[in-house]
Design an enzyme around this catalytic site. Structure first.
Site, PDB file in Angstrom:
ATOM      1  NE  ARG A 215      -2.745  -1.404   3.425  1.00 56.63           N
ATOM      2  CZ  ARG A 215      -3.089  -2.642   3.792  1.00 56.63           C
ATOM      3  NH1 ARG A 215      -3.816  -3.400   3.002  1.00 56.63           N
ATOM      4  NH2 ARG A 215      -2.700  -3.136   4.957  1.00 56.63           N
ATOM      5  CG  PHE A 231      -9.743  -8.172  -6.394  1.00 55.20           C
ATOM      6  CD1 PHE A 231     -10.756  -9.120  -6.444  1.00 55.20           C
ATOM      7  CD2 PHE A 231      -8.908  -8.017  -7.499  1.00 55.20           C
ATOM      8  CE1 PHE A 231     -10.929  -9.915  -7.584  1.00 55.20           C
ATOM      9  CE2 PHE A 231      -9.083  -8.793  -8.639  1.00 55.20           C
ATOM     10  CZ  PHE A 231     -10.078  -9.753  -8.683  1.00 55.20           C
ATOM     11  CG  ASP A 252     -14.341  -5.766  -2.672  1.00 54.25           C
ATOM     12  OD1 ASP A 252     -13.128  -5.960  -2.455  1.00 54.25           O
ATOM     13  OD2 ASP A 252     -15.230  -6.587  -2.346  1.00 54.25           O
ATOM     14  CG  ASN A 281     -17.184 -10.523 -11.051  1.00 48.70           C
ATOM     15  OD1 ASN A 281     -15.950 -10.487 -11.146  1.00 48.70           O
ATOM     16  ND2 ASN A 281     -17.857 -11.648 -10.992  1.00 48.70           N
ATOM     17  CB  CYS A 339      -2.690 -13.978  -1.008  1.00 51.04           C
ATOM     18  SG  CYS A 339      -4.440 -14.155  -1.313  1.00 51.04           S
TER      19      CYS A 339
HETATM   20  N1  SAH Z   1      -6.497  -5.065  -1.373  1.00 58.80           N
HETATM   21  C1  SAH Z   1      -7.278  -5.204  -0.176  1.00 58.80           C
HETATM   22  C2  SAH Z   1      -7.554  -6.640   0.185  1.00 58.80           C
HETATM   23  C3  SAH Z   1      -8.245  -7.449  -0.903  1.00 58.80           C
HETATM   24  S1  SAH Z   1      -8.992  -8.908  -0.319  1.00 58.80           S
HETATM   25  C4  SAH Z   1      -6.603  -4.434   0.966  1.00 58.80           C
HETATM   26  O1  SAH Z   1      -5.504  -3.906   0.793  1.00 58.80           O
HETATM   27  O2  SAH Z   1      -7.210  -4.343   2.034  1.00 58.80           O
HETATM   28  C5  SAH Z   1      -9.881  -9.462  -1.689  1.00 58.80           C
HETATM   29  C6  SAH Z   1     -11.195  -8.722  -1.966  1.00 58.80           C
HETATM   30  O3  SAH Z   1     -11.701  -9.182  -3.206  1.00 58.80           O
HETATM   31  C7  SAH Z   1     -12.294  -8.927  -0.959  1.00 58.80           C
HETATM   32  O4  SAH Z   1     -12.684  -7.687  -0.461  1.00 58.80           O
HETATM   33  C8  SAH Z   1     -13.463  -9.567  -1.778  1.00 58.80           C
HETATM   34  O5  SAH Z   1     -14.734  -9.065  -1.413  1.00 58.80           O
HETATM   35  C9  SAH Z   1     -13.127  -9.135  -3.177  1.00 58.80           C
HETATM   36  N2  SAH Z   1     -13.584  -9.967  -4.291  1.00 58.80           N
HETATM   37  C10 SAH Z   1     -13.563 -11.320  -4.389  1.00 58.80           C
HETATM   38  N3  SAH Z   1     -13.954 -11.707  -5.623  1.00 58.80           N
HETATM   39  C11 SAH Z   1     -14.228 -10.571  -6.325  1.00 58.80           C
HETATM   40  C12 SAH Z   1     -14.651 -10.309  -7.671  1.00 58.80           C
HETATM   41  N4  SAH Z   1     -14.845 -11.301  -8.527  1.00 58.80           N
HETATM   42  N5  SAH Z   1     -14.819  -9.029  -8.046  1.00 58.80           N
HETATM   43  C13 SAH Z   1     -14.609  -8.006  -7.177  1.00 58.80           C
HETATM   44  N6  SAH Z   1     -14.178  -8.207  -5.900  1.00 58.80           N
HETATM   45  C14 SAH Z   1     -13.998  -9.473  -5.482  1.00 58.80           C
END
Ligand code: SAH
Length: 397
Positions: A215, A231, A252, A281, A339
């Site tokens: 970040r 995401f 998200d 999505n 991850c």
């Molecule tokens: N980058 C974030 C953590 C991401 S965790 C941080 O720094 O805090 C992964 C995220 O992906 C979750 O919030 C989940 O809700 C989302 N997610 C999962 N599948 C998804 C999709 N197909 N489209 C959009 N978001 C999705």
């Protein structure tokens, strides 16, 4: 201090199976064991002997798990509450040395790498989350909670662990406040930014602490730029960029995550109205044509949840990487993460290679960050490594 060991039973390895313990790998698999002699209960701490009769160390035994023993010590050291306290103290010293200033949320204990197998402890200011991934460690819950109370005077301690692997350990998913009163939203600081997290119902233990350094990296490279944070969860990457003047889009699939992202913007004095928040999505959104971003972050959940599903997960990673590499502006950056522990660095780079090839653009790797210092990996236990990141620069061919 009373010993926590069961001295009336012992594990004896098959001939030649002491090698990995001598190499400090902390797991003994069922196939390496000749016999377990004496009376014991699952989760007991037993001494482990080589076939020749020499003591190798002590560990938790679990007859239900393929990982039959998880070693706590290599050698003859007694396992007591003092040992747990010392290990926690060492873990804390490491974090104090390496955490950035103005940060009070971090992983205090990262399992095997901190010599506390099966134990995860995350701190969010005065509130703590503990996870017990191994039966033997779960039986030490009272001791661990006591140490945390004594050392840190926590406001609350939450036990929250819901992974699938628990079943094999004979454990059940838990979500229980062990101490104090947990606020609905906890507030904490990371690199002098403020965040709320929902420890009880949020994802993981409430926040993705392992992405702190990434970040900060995005905060620098996306300053003043147009950022698409795919995401986004509760807005972490976006906020780092927005405080540096970026215009951000947070994307998200989870509505509560996007709502909390907006609150987190406000918490940092940012005008959420001036930024975009989209519940959608990623796979669909990235297919919309003619978007203009200078920086795209791809931080998806683990697409590969087991060895069996590598192919399907790999396709998911390839899709989003191809789409992001296509979308990003000329000279733009893509920060792409995986991850999933089942996708190693080599495979991840191969996937991104195919994605770049299909996108038909030049891609340079500028950095390959792994896990931050509060998520260490023991060189003897590579299974503890899971986070892989590539910072890519995309230019016209
Ligand atoms: N980058 C974030 C953590 C991401 S965790 C941080 O720094 O805090 C992964 C995220 O992906 C979750 O919030 C989940 O809700 C989302 N997610 C999962 N599948 C998804 C999709 N197909 N489209 C959009 N978001 C999705």
């Amino acid at each position: 201090m009373p010993s926590l060991e069961n001295t009336s039973a012992r594990v004896i390895l098959k001939p030649g199976r002491d090698k990995s313990l001598k190499n400090r790998h902390p797991w003994v698999f069922s196939g390496g064991i000749a016999a377990i002699e004496g009376e014991f209960a699952p989760g007991d701490i037993l001494p482990v002997f080589a076939a020749k009769g020499n003591l190798l160390g002590k560990g938790f035994v679990n007859p239900a798990s393929q990982i039959r023993v998880r070693m706590l010590t290599i050698g003859g050291e007694t396992v007591d509450a003092g040992l747990l306290e010392r290990r926690l103290g060492q873990a804390q010293a490491l974090r104090e040395q390496f955490l950035p200033p103005d940060t009070d949320a971090y992983r205090l204990v990262h399992g095997e790498a901190d010599l506390l197998p099966g134990l995860i402890i995350d701190r969010y200011g005065d509130n703590w989350v503990v996870q017990f991934h191994a039966l033997g460690m779960a039986r030490l819950k009272p001791q661990i909670v006591d140490i945390l109370k004594k050392r840190f005077q926590p406001n609350a301690i939450l036990d929250r662990c819901e992974t699938k692997a628990l079943t094999e350990e004979g454990l059940t998913p838990t979500r229980e406040v062990l101490h104090g009163k947990l606020p609905e939203k906890v507030r904490f600081r990371e690199n002098n930014l403020q965040f709320y997290a929902d420890l009880l119902d949020g994802q993981k233990t409430g926040f993705f602490l392992d992405q702190r350094d990434n970040r900060a990296l995005i905060g620098n490279v996306a300053a003043g730029k147009r950022l698409l944070n795919c995401f986004s969860y509760t807005g972490g990457f976006s906020i780092y960029a927005a405080v540096n003047g970026a215009s951000t889009t947070s994307l998200d699939i989870s509505e509560p995550a996007i709502a909390l992202a907006q609150e987190n913007f406000a918490l940092n004095g940012l005008d959420a109205q001036a930024h975009r928040f989209i519940t959608a999505n990623v796979f669909d959104f990235l297919r919309q044509p003619d978007q203009e971003y200078d920086v795209i972050v791809l931080d998806p959940p683990a697409f590969v949840k087991s060895k069996k599903h590598i192919d399907k997960g790999a396709r998911g990673y390839k899709d989003i990487n191809r789409l992001a590499i296509k979308q990003v502006a000329d000279g733009g950056l893509v920060l792409t993460c995986s991850c999933s522990p089942f996708v190693d660095w080599h495979l991840f780079q191969q996937i991104v290679f195919s994605a770049a090839q299909e996108a038909g653009r030049q891609v340079q790797i500028l950095a390959r960050p792994g896990q931050p210092a509060d998520h260490p990996v023991s060189i003897f236990h590579p299974e503890g490594e899971y986070l892989k990141t590539l910072l890519l620069r995309v230019v016209e061919a």
